[in-house]
Write an enzyme that holds these catalytic residues in place. Structure first.
Site, PDB file in Angstrom:
ATOM      1  N   LYS A  13       0.975  -1.162   0.135  1.00 34.23           N
ATOM      2  CA  LYS A  13       0.041  -0.081  -0.033  1.00 34.23           C
ATOM      3  C   LYS A  13       0.875   1.271   0.037  1.00 34.23           C
ATOM      4  O   LYS A  13       0.479   2.328  -0.789  1.00 34.23           O
ATOM      5  CB  LYS A  13      -1.009  -0.082   1.096  1.00 34.23           C
ATOM      6  N   ARG A  88      -9.359   0.991   8.848  1.00 33.65           N
ATOM      7  CA  ARG A  88      -9.005  -0.304   9.423  1.00 33.65           C
ATOM      8  C   ARG A  88      -9.878  -1.325  10.162  1.00 33.65           C
ATOM      9  O   ARG A  88      -9.732  -2.298  10.433  1.00 33.65           O
ATOM     10  CB  ARG A  88      -7.490  -0.350  10.151  1.00 33.65           C
ATOM     11  N   ARG A 127      11.795  -5.602   4.058  1.00 34.97           N
ATOM     12  CA  ARG A 127      11.502  -4.350   4.355  1.00 34.97           C
ATOM     13  C   ARG A 127      12.621  -3.889   5.525  1.00 34.97           C
ATOM     14  O   ARG A 127      13.037  -2.740   5.374  1.00 34.97           O
ATOM     15  CB  ARG A 127      10.189  -4.008   4.556  1.00 34.97           C
ATOM     16  N   ARG A 139      11.430  -0.482  11.550  1.00 30.79           N
ATOM     17  CA  ARG A 139      10.158  -0.357  12.334  1.00 30.79           C
ATOM     18  C   ARG A 139      10.112  -1.468  13.521  1.00 30.79           C
ATOM     19  O   ARG A 139      10.569  -2.884  13.084  1.00 30.79           O
ATOM     20  CB  ARG A 139       8.974  -0.759  11.413  1.00 30.79           C
ATOM     21  N   ARG A 150      -0.203  -8.707  13.743  1.00 28.73           N
ATOM     22  CA  ARG A 150      -0.892  -7.590  12.772  1.00 28.73           C
ATOM     23  C   ARG A 150      -1.829  -8.313  11.958  1.00 28.73           C
ATOM     24  O   ARG A 150      -2.700  -7.626  11.368  1.00 28.73           O
ATOM     25  CB  ARG A 150       0.373  -6.805  12.008  1.00 28.73           C
TER      26      ARG A 150
HETATM   27  P1  AMP Z   1       0.718   0.679   9.185  1.00 22.63           P
HETATM   28  O1  AMP Z   1       2.279   1.611   9.098  1.00 22.63           O
HETATM   29  O2  AMP Z   1      -0.364   1.045   8.379  1.00 22.63           O
HETATM   30  O3  AMP Z   1       1.376  -0.751   8.936  1.00 22.63           O
HETATM   31  O4  AMP Z   1       0.540   0.983  10.938  1.00 22.63           O
HETATM   32  C1  AMP Z   1       1.333   0.575  11.883  1.00 22.63           C
HETATM   33  C2  AMP Z   1       0.525   0.627  12.954  1.00 22.63           C
HETATM   34  O5  AMP Z   1       0.190   1.539  13.357  1.00 22.63           O
HETATM   35  C3  AMP Z   1      -0.390  -0.644  13.072  1.00 22.63           C
HETATM   36  O6  AMP Z   1       0.036  -2.021  13.363  1.00 22.63           O
HETATM   37  C4  AMP Z   1      -1.412  -0.058  13.973  1.00 22.63           C
HETATM   38  O7  AMP Z   1      -0.809  -0.185  15.610  1.00 22.63           O
HETATM   39  C5  AMP Z   1      -1.307   1.487  14.200  1.00 22.63           C
HETATM   40  N1  AMP Z   1      -2.125   1.799  12.878  1.00 22.63           N
HETATM   41  C6  AMP Z   1      -2.104   2.378  11.832  1.00 22.63           C
HETATM   42  N2  AMP Z   1      -3.015   2.846  11.289  1.00 22.63           N
HETATM   43  C7  AMP Z   1      -4.059   2.445  11.902  1.00 22.63           C
HETATM   44  C8  AMP Z   1      -5.835   2.736  11.829  1.00 22.63           C
HETATM   45  N3  AMP Z   1      -6.152   3.219  11.079  1.00 22.63           N
HETATM   46  N4  AMP Z   1      -6.440   2.215  12.904  1.00 22.63           N
HETATM   47  C9  AMP Z   1      -5.704   1.501  14.239  1.00 22.63           C
HETATM   48  N5  AMP Z   1      -4.423   1.420  14.330  1.00 22.63           N
HETATM   49  C10 AMP Z   1      -3.661   1.858  13.183  1.00 22.63           C
END
Ligand code: AMP
Length: 198
Positions: A13, A88, A127, A139, A150
């Site tokens: 994404k 999400r 990554r 990360r 996740r």
């Molecule tokens: P991402 O970079 O999109 O993989 O997000 C990393 C982490 O941020 C996720 O595993 C969640 O803990 C938190 N996070 C990001 N976006 C959301 C969302 N829309 N709702 C809830 N938690 C989020």
């Protein structure tokens, strides 16, 4: 153009969102990036989100909805935006609907990157390796153990969104296992078709 990119962690994404930013000149709104920035800056939101993120769980709907509502009112979002990693949950999806309708705007398309789960852990590990090699911070949640959580969160809370958007006639699926360029081309095709249908 207002667009949502759906798909599990590691689906690509973020990579595709960056390409859309370059091509269409609209910003990528990644709630993950925004939350990581809040953690880095040590804000109240960051303090509340950190442990949840490190565990691979989802941050509360209230927190992320508030972050996005504030962000879409900024000037650079006037022409549109790409939502990456948001919504999400079904609660977040309803929140987007309200946010947009309150502002008299709508959503154009939801693009789901369809991927084979078995390839995802490998992508996440890569990554982390790439970030390390480039001297960038790795990360904390990009490791196989947290990744499993996740992915579980994705299936429990996010996967139902495909049905939600399908029922609204907004969902378009793209083969996320194809090469990065091929995925980009397929997304562009979807956006062109959506533009013509408007
Ligand atoms: P991402 O970079 O999109 O993989 O997000 C990393 C982490 O941020 C996720 O595993 C969640 O803990 C938190 N996070 C990001 N976006 C959301 C969302 N829309 N709702 C809830 N938690 C989020």
């Amino acid at each position: 153009m207002r667009l949502i990119l759906l798909g599990p962690p590691g689906a690509g994404k973020g990579t595709q969102a960056q390409r859309l930013v370059e091509k269409h000149g609209i910003p990528q709104l990644s709630t993950g990036d925004m939350l990581r920035a809040a953690v880095q800056a040590g804000t109240e939101v960051g303090k509340r989100a950190k442990a949840v993120m490190d565990a691979g769980e989802l941050v509360s709907d209230a927190i992320v909805n508030a972050i996005v509502a504030e962000r879409i009112d900024q000037a650079d979002c006037a022409k549109g935006f790409i939502l990456d990693g948001y919504p999400r949950t079904l609660v977040q999806a309803d929140a987007v609907e309200s946010m947009l309708s309150e502002r008299g705007i709508g959503l154009d398309t939801v693009v789901e990157l369809v991927v084979d789960d078995r390839a995802l852990v490998g992508r996440i590990v890569k990554r982390a390796e790439d970030a390390k090699a480039a001297g960038q911070p790795v990360r904390k949640d990009d490791n196989p153990a947290v990744f499993e959580e996740r992915l579980r969160e994705y299936y429990k809370k996010t996967a139902p969104l495909t049905g939600y958007y399908y029922a609204k006639g907004k969902l378009k699926t793209v083969d996320g296992m194809a090469s990065i360029d091929a995925v980009t081309a397929e997304i562009e095709g979807v956006l062109t078709a959506a533009g013509k249908a408007r």
